[in-house]
Motif scaffolding. Sequence first.
Motif, mmCIF file in Angstrom:
data_model
loop_
_atom_site.group_PDB
_atom_site.id
_atom_site.type_symbol
_atom_site.label_atom_id
_atom_site.label_comp_id
_atom_site.label_asym_id
_atom_site.label_seq_id
_atom_site.Cartn_x
_atom_site.Cartn_y
_atom_site.Cartn_z
ATOM 1 N N LYS A 1 0.835 -1.192 0.000
ATOM 2 C CA LYS A 1 0.000 0.000 0.000
ATOM 3 C C LYS A 1 0.875 1.250 0.000
ATOM 4 O O LYS A 1 1.836 1.339 0.765
ATOM 5 C CB LYS A 1 -0.891 0.032 1.245
ATOM 6 N N PRO A 2 0.548 2.237 -0.850
ATOM 7 C CA PRO A 2 1.243 3.527 -0.756
ATOM 8 C C PRO A 2 0.820 4.224 0.531
ATOM 9 O O PRO A 2 -0.304 4.049 1.000
ATOM 10 C CB PRO A 2 0.740 4.279 -1.988
ATOM 11 N N ARG A 3 1.700 4.977 1.111
ATOM 12 C CA ARG A 3 1.402 5.682 2.355
ATOM 13 C C ARG A 3 1.654 7.177 2.185
ATOM 14 O O ARG A 3 2.600 7.589 1.522
ATOM 15 C CB ARG A 3 2.252 5.137 3.514
ATOM 16 N N SER A 4 0.793 7.968 2.820
ATOM 17 C CA SER A 4 0.966 9.419 2.764
ATOM 18 C C SER A 4 2.194 9.847 3.553
ATOM 19 O O SER A 4 2.817 10.860 3.258
ATOM 20 C CB SER A 4 -0.282 10.119 3.304
ATOM 21 N N GLU B 1 6.099 6.836 11.032
ATOM 22 C CA GLU B 1 5.095 7.146 12.042
ATOM 23 C C GLU B 1 5.747 7.055 13.416
ATOM 24 O O GLU B 1 6.831 6.478 13.568
ATOM 25 C CB GLU B 1 3.912 6.189 11.942
ATOM 26 N N VAL B 2 5.098 7.632 14.414
ATOM 27 C CA VAL B 2 5.617 7.614 15.774
ATOM 28 C C VAL B 2 4.863 6.555 16.579
ATOM 29 O O VAL B 2 3.637 6.596 16.679
ATOM 30 C CB VAL B 2 5.483 8.988 16.446
ATOM 31 N N VAL B 3 5.600 5.588 17.120
ATOM 32 C CA VAL B 3 5.033 4.528 17.955
ATOM 33 C C VAL B 3 5.769 4.531 19.291
ATOM 34 O O VAL B 3 7.005 4.389 19.328
ATOM 35 C CB VAL B 3 5.164 3.148 17.273
ATOM 36 N N SER C 1 6.735 3.375 8.469
ATOM 37 C CA SER C 1 5.328 2.982 8.447
ATOM 38 C C SER C 1 5.186 1.548 7.947
ATOM 39 O O SER C 1 6.025 1.050 7.189
ATOM 40 C CB SER C 1 4.533 3.913 7.530
ATOM 41 N N PHE C 2 4.117 0.895 8.374
ATOM 42 C CA PHE C 2 3.783 -0.404 7.811
ATOM 43 C C PHE C 2 3.296 -0.184 6.387
ATOM 44 O O PHE C 2 2.356 0.567 6.136
ATOM 45 C CB PHE C 2 2.693 -1.073 8.646
ATOM 46 N N ARG C 3 3.940 -0.836 5.430
ATOM 47 C CA ARG C 3 3.653 -0.603 4.017
ATOM 48 C C ARG C 3 3.122 -1.835 3.306
ATOM 49 O O ARG C 3 3.014 -1.857 2.075
ATOM 50 C CB ARG C 3 4.907 -0.080 3.312
ATOM 51 N N GLY C 4 2.779 -2.865 4.076
ATOM 52 C CA GLY C 4 2.242 -4.075 3.478
ATOM 53 C C GLY C 4 3.145 -5.261 3.715
ATOM 54 O O GLY C 4 4.368 -5.124 3.831
#
Length: 508
Positions: A162-165, A169-171, A178-181
């Motif tokens: 998946k494309p991500r904006s 990310e902050v966890v 980011s999780f991208r698939g």
Amino acid sequence: MTSPLVQLPLSEGAKRAAALRSGLQCAGTNMEEVTVSAHDVGAPEVGVVEKWSPSSWQSKPMKQSVVYEDKTAVEEALKKLESLPPLVTPHEIVKLRAELKEVALGKKFLLQGGDCAELFDYCSQDPINAKIKVLLQMSLVLIWGARIPVVRIARMAGQFAKPRSSLTEVVDGKEIPSFRGDNINGYLPHERTPHPARLVSSYFHSAATLNYLRAQLSSGFADLHYPFEWTLSHVQSKNVRKEYETIVNSITDALQFMRTIGADNAPSLGSVDIYTSHEGLLLEYEQSLTRLLKDPSDGNKPKWFNTSAHFIWIGDRTRQLDGAHVEYFRGIQNPIGIKIGPTMKQDELVQLLDIVNPDKEIGKVTLITRYGAGKIKDKLPGHIQAVQKSGHIVVWQCDPMHGNTRTSPPPHSLKTRTFSHIISELSSCLSIHKAHNSRLGGVHLELTGDAVTECVGGSEGLKDEDLSVNYTTYCDPRLNQNQALDAAFLIASYYRDGGVGGIGFQGI
């Protein structure tokens, strides 16, 4: 006696892709866009007009790029992918291409749906069955209402990336990728580093899903002689069930009449076709499964087919005219989709169609519009008029999901979509096409066959406070089975009654 291992060579295109993906990126470069010079990857010099090849995208700028740490591991993954057999065949691809031509000419309707992003864990009997069932249920409603055949394409057997904006990310106070698939990285924080072995894993999960899908369909899973065996088990809403039973009863009566007069032997009553699709995001994967094969529709001439799926599409974030994705997509024989958002300019849209479909083949391109309920009336009319003037005959498909995403109020603050906004965009799309002497040829929905609570509204009346009951998506919110049927009833009632309405939408 053990046979020696067969050592398959790695293609030059795969070598360049591995180099592109693993260390040529300069420190501090934004992962969102990577431009690699022709000298870096051994591609033709810039300025030289070259014929298309499965690897010609490598000299173009790319959005949503993935960079791996280990070049050797990338080479090994791509080498393995190049050695594996096709997942789909030219015969199947050509058949879908012919069906989409019928859609573009208004003779069929396109239903496309499935998960936002598949997980490897979804490659299991129950999740696959649930998605097949809801697509079959929806197509039955649409056939009943629109009185035309339905072409079914599942976002399945490959929709892992998946494309991500935002690529980070902050966890727990720490910035991580980011999780991208599942075919790029894992969801857990310690799994976020992209690993090329996931590309090979995605192939085998796709193959297993596709194998089971084909087995189910060839074994009578979709047999219309026994519609109650696959139509009602997932329907919980009394109102939806009542209207759905009416539709099934009318079909059952028609089948009984055909059986009485001996006219019920058509193969189409015993099974259906469900094609597979995904966003063609990871071009090193797509390149590895692009094969020179005989085209059965053109005297068995050898042509380039993407054999990872029957249908792939370009996302709204990767449709740049001079970009790598457009370059790759322009050379394959598969029917393709292009996501069209509110930032698309009219002249840009026509240029894009000219690049990917210079021969103006009818139905070759599906334009998947995704504006948002508040923007569609300003954007869609101009796009329709521009395409009509260009001479391209496309499949117009409405994606009423992506432009209508919001975040629910605290304390849960979950990404969600409001069903009434989805319906509003879909209704506007139907009306605008009719007003401009065009036709909406299909719908593209993120959905699941499970009883999730990710989108609010619909016949069940889900509210923001209900989202946490069964919110299971790892990416974007999906319609559950009842909400998906609600959407099908809307489209069916529009074509059957000449407008939006119908029993199934009272109070929605």
